[in-house]
Design an enzyme around this catalytic site. Structure first.
Site, PDB file in Angstrom:
ATOM      1  N   LYS A 125     -28.542  -1.398   1.907  1.00  0.00           N
ATOM      2  CA  LYS A 125     -27.976  -2.746   1.645  1.00  0.00           C
ATOM      3  C   LYS A 125     -28.778  -3.891   2.133  1.00  0.00           C
ATOM      4  CE  LYS A 125     -24.240  -4.452  -0.528  1.00  0.00           C
ATOM      5  NZ  LYS A 125     -23.495  -3.853  -1.542  1.00  0.00           N
TER       6      LYS A 125
HETATM    7  P1  NAD Z   1     -20.202 -12.278  -7.550  1.00  0.00           P
HETATM    8  O1  NAD Z   1     -20.930 -13.356  -6.548  1.00  0.00           O
HETATM    9  O2  NAD Z   1     -20.443 -12.126  -8.761  1.00  0.00           O
HETATM   10  O3  NAD Z   1     -18.802 -12.637  -7.144  1.00  0.00           O
HETATM   11  C1  NAD Z   1     -18.010 -13.001  -6.023  1.00  0.00           C
HETATM   12  C2  NAD Z   1     -16.773 -13.872  -6.465  1.00  0.00           C
HETATM   13  O4  NAD Z   1     -15.969 -13.961  -5.157  1.00  0.00           O
HETATM   14  C3  NAD Z   1     -17.010 -15.315  -6.879  1.00  0.00           C
HETATM   15  O5  NAD Z   1     -16.078 -15.584  -7.982  1.00  0.00           O
HETATM   16  C4  NAD Z   1     -16.865 -16.054  -5.793  1.00  0.00           C
HETATM   17  O6  NAD Z   1     -16.292 -17.380  -5.963  1.00  0.00           O
HETATM   18  C5  NAD Z   1     -15.596 -15.348  -5.241  1.00  0.00           C
HETATM   19  N1  NAD Z   1     -15.290 -15.765  -3.725  1.00  0.00           N
HETATM   20  C6  NAD Z   1     -16.275 -15.923  -2.759  1.00  0.00           C
HETATM   21  N2  NAD Z   1     -15.551 -16.215  -1.694  1.00  0.00           N
HETATM   22  C7  NAD Z   1     -14.129 -16.155  -1.956  1.00  0.00           C
HETATM   23  C8  NAD Z   1     -13.177 -16.632  -1.211  1.00  0.00           C
HETATM   24  N3  NAD Z   1     -13.189 -16.739  -0.004  1.00  0.00           N
HETATM   25  N4  NAD Z   1     -11.791 -16.419  -1.877  1.00  0.00           N
HETATM   26  C9  NAD Z   1     -11.714 -15.958  -3.178  1.00  0.00           C
HETATM   27  N5  NAD Z   1     -13.034 -15.759  -3.942  1.00  0.00           N
HETATM   28  C10 NAD Z   1     -14.191 -15.850  -3.281  1.00  0.00           C
HETATM   29  O7  NAD Z   1     -20.272 -10.949  -6.527  1.00  0.00           O
HETATM   30  P2  NAD Z   1     -19.631  -9.352  -7.197  1.00  0.00           P
HETATM   31  O8  NAD Z   1     -20.718  -8.711  -7.629  1.00  0.00           O
HETATM   32  O9  NAD Z   1     -18.702  -9.644  -8.166  1.00  0.00           O
HETATM   33  O10 NAD Z   1     -19.015  -8.818  -6.070  1.00  0.00           O
HETATM   34  C11 NAD Z   1     -17.605  -8.817  -5.430  1.00  0.00           C
HETATM   35  C12 NAD Z   1     -17.392  -7.797  -4.620  1.00  0.00           C
HETATM   36  O11 NAD Z   1     -17.768  -6.337  -5.131  1.00  0.00           O
HETATM   37  C13 NAD Z   1     -18.310  -7.677  -3.363  1.00  0.00           C
HETATM   38  O12 NAD Z   1     -17.601  -7.158  -2.151  1.00  0.00           O
HETATM   39  C14 NAD Z   1     -19.308  -6.603  -3.590  1.00  0.00           C
HETATM   40  O13 NAD Z   1     -20.057  -5.796  -2.561  1.00  0.00           O
HETATM   41  C15 NAD Z   1     -18.721  -5.508  -4.523  1.00  0.00           C
HETATM   42  N6  NAD Z   1     -19.389  -4.680  -5.333  1.00  0.00           N
HETATM   43  C16 NAD Z   1     -20.158  -5.361  -6.405  1.00  0.00           C
HETATM   44  C17 NAD Z   1     -20.732  -4.574  -7.276  1.00  0.00           C
HETATM   45  C18 NAD Z   1     -21.602  -5.175  -8.290  1.00  0.00           C
HETATM   46  O14 NAD Z   1     -22.168  -4.213  -9.032  1.00  0.00           O
HETATM   47  N7  NAD Z   1     -21.775  -6.417  -8.447  1.00  0.00           N
HETATM   48  C19 NAD Z   1     -20.675  -3.245  -7.162  1.00  0.00           C
HETATM   49  C20 NAD Z   1     -19.890  -2.836  -6.078  1.00  0.00           C
HETATM   50  C21 NAD Z   1     -19.253  -3.381  -5.287  1.00  0.00           C
END
Ligand code: NAD
Length: 437
Positions: A125
């Site tokens: 990571k």
């Molecule tokens: P992203 O940046 O695309 O989206 C994050 C979202 O969370 C945004 O809408 C943001 O406004 C919102 N957010 C931030 N702080 C917040 C809060 N306090 N309350 C409510 N919403 C809030 O990120 P993502 O890629 O969608 O990742 C989201 C989660 O999924 C993370 O934990 C990440 O590690 C996990 N994840 C992502 C992937 C991937 O392929 N992108 C894969 C596995 C896990």
């Protein structure tokens, strides 16, 4: 034969203190989860000790010239938890709260996730402590390129392969691929996954995590005898994972009652119009709370709304000892990594809430990242139906394996079962390879 009881075989397991990581609540949480697995397994203590710390942790200074001519130095991190099974694999996060402990915890979870999914990767990571919405695209490009440059000796398609995470996207991956390729003198698409299709990305990678989340939700609904058309969902986070999960749930007839992002939360008892909401947010990135076909709600209260499925898809530790007792969902589908604290797990067990744990629920992202890496290495590309078919099969298979182990060993929850499968797979590989020299 009656199932074995959930047996604690070893009490008082403690890992050696880590001078730089123990102060991080997220890292402590990842270790607490490991202890739960260790207590119930026959794993060799030496291997457990090796797995309780990251193999390599890098801290880099990322100095960048801002658009106004000033120089700002950002903190950058990359952690390779282990590389026993193959290159370290894991996302790159741009967020103001990023620190070494968080990155180390996320890298450890990637190890268990790749182990659970039987992917030939170790866990990795990375992150930069920066709020991406406060920077121009040109500044973000400079931050990304300089971060990559600083890490050049430690990354490579057989060493460490990045992907998007919170605050980064396909464009970020394209900049990393270009920076790395320029440094070695030829195009190297396999250095990152989650990049645009035009430069070697995989069709369906962007949607893969959200889709995988929904495949596992469908498995859980089926197991619980709930018709998706009678089900409701509340989703925290409307980024990559949350928005795709909303869309896929809607397509299957699940009503989305409420959604939040960092700017606020909205609800509609009749079900939110996700297509219209996606267009609204695309046009107004900070405007989710002003969506005309929704009513503003308190984001914390939103998590406690009565619904069939709660999907945390934002950040860590949002379901904790303070709010777990108030939750009224039947299922928690962890789109985010680490959204539930160990204290909350105990409360949710008492309440009988069914958890689809993060390392299973959101594993669709790294699974299609694996497909992308394989295609890049072979320069042979699959179509979207092939990608989706393979993803669905692997997600459903992993769900069945987790549920089987949870039932066979009467584990208190699915998290322990999923972690056991992940940790034992990595431990087995370490054991077979032996300890060098
Ligand atoms: P992203 O940046 O695309 O989206 C994050 C979202 O969370 C945004 O809408 C943001 O406004 C919102 N957010 C931030 N702080 C917040 C809060 N306090 N309350 C409510 N919403 C809030 O990120 P993502 O890629 O969608 O990742 C989201 C989660 O999924 C993370 O934990 C990440 O590690 C996990 N994840 C992502 C992937 C991937 O392929 N992108 C894969 C596995 C896990």
């Amino acid at each position: 034969m009656a199932p074995m009881k959930d047996q604690i075989k070893h009490k008082n397991i403690q890992f050696k203190e880590h001078p730089m990581l123990d102060s991080s609540p997220v890292f402590r949480m990842a270790r607490q989860q490991m202890v739960k697995v260790a207590e119930r397994s026959e794993l060799e203590p030496g291997i457990l000790d090796r797995l309780s710390v990251p193999k390599r942790s890098f801290i880099v200074a990322v100095p960048v010239r801002l658009d106004n001519g000033e120089t700002q130095v950002f903190n950058g991190f990359r952690v390779q938890h282990h590389i026993t099974s193959g290159p370290a694999k894991g996302g790159l996060r741009f967020h103001p709260a990023v620190d070494l402990g968080e990155v180390a915890a996320l890298a450890m979870w990637m190890s268990w996730k790749c182990g659970l999914m039987n992917l030939p990767f170790g866990g990795g990571k990375g992150g930069v402590t920066v709020d991406p919405v406060k920077h121009s695209k040109r500044e973000l490009e400079r931050i990304t390129r300089r971060y990559t440059e600083e890490l050049l000796p430690m990354i490579g398609p057989r060493i460490d392969v990045m992907a998007p995470d919170v605050g980064t996207d396909e464009q970020t991956m394209a900049w990393i691929m270009d920076t790395y390729s320029m440094s070695i003198g030829h195009a190297c698409p396999e250095i990152v996954t989650g990049k645009p299709v035009e430069i070697g990305g995989c069709v369906g990678r962007r949607e893969a995590t959200g889709r995988g989340v929904v495949y596992t939700i469908m498995c859980a609904l089926k197991e619980m005898g709930i018709d998706p058309k009678q089900a409701t969902a509340v989703v925290q986070g409307f980024g990559n994972v949350g928005s795709v999960a909303c869309n896929e749930l809607t397509q299957r007839g699940v009503k989305i009652l409420a959604v939040s992002d960092r700017y606020g939360a909205i609800m509609n008892e009749e079900g939110l119009d996700i297509e219209a909401l996606s267009k609204h947010v695309a046009a107004n990135p900070t405007g989710l709370p002003d969506f005309p076909k929704g009513k503003k709600v308190d984001p914390q209260r939103m998590l406690e709304m009565k619904c069939t499925v709660l999907v945390p898809a934002a950040l860590e530790r949002v379901i904790n000892a303070e709010n777990a007792g108030n939750l009224q969902c039947k299922i928690i589908a962890e789109g985010a990594n680490g959204p539930t604290t160990p204290e909350a797990d105990d409360i949710l067990d008492e309440k009988g809430i069914f958890i689809i744990p993060d390392i299973l629920c959101n594993a669709g992202g790294v699974t299609v990242s694996y497909f992308e890496w394989v295609q890049d290495l072979q320069q042979l590309f699959w179509d979207e139906s092939e990608v989706q078919k393979r993803l669905q099969r692997l997600m459903e298979d992993a769900y069945s394996r987790v549920r089987k182990l949870a039932k066979d060993r009467s584990f208190r929850n699915n998290r322990i079962a999923a972690l056991t499968l992940g940790v034992e797979k990595v431990a087995r590989e370490k054991d077979i390879r032996g300890l060098y020299p």
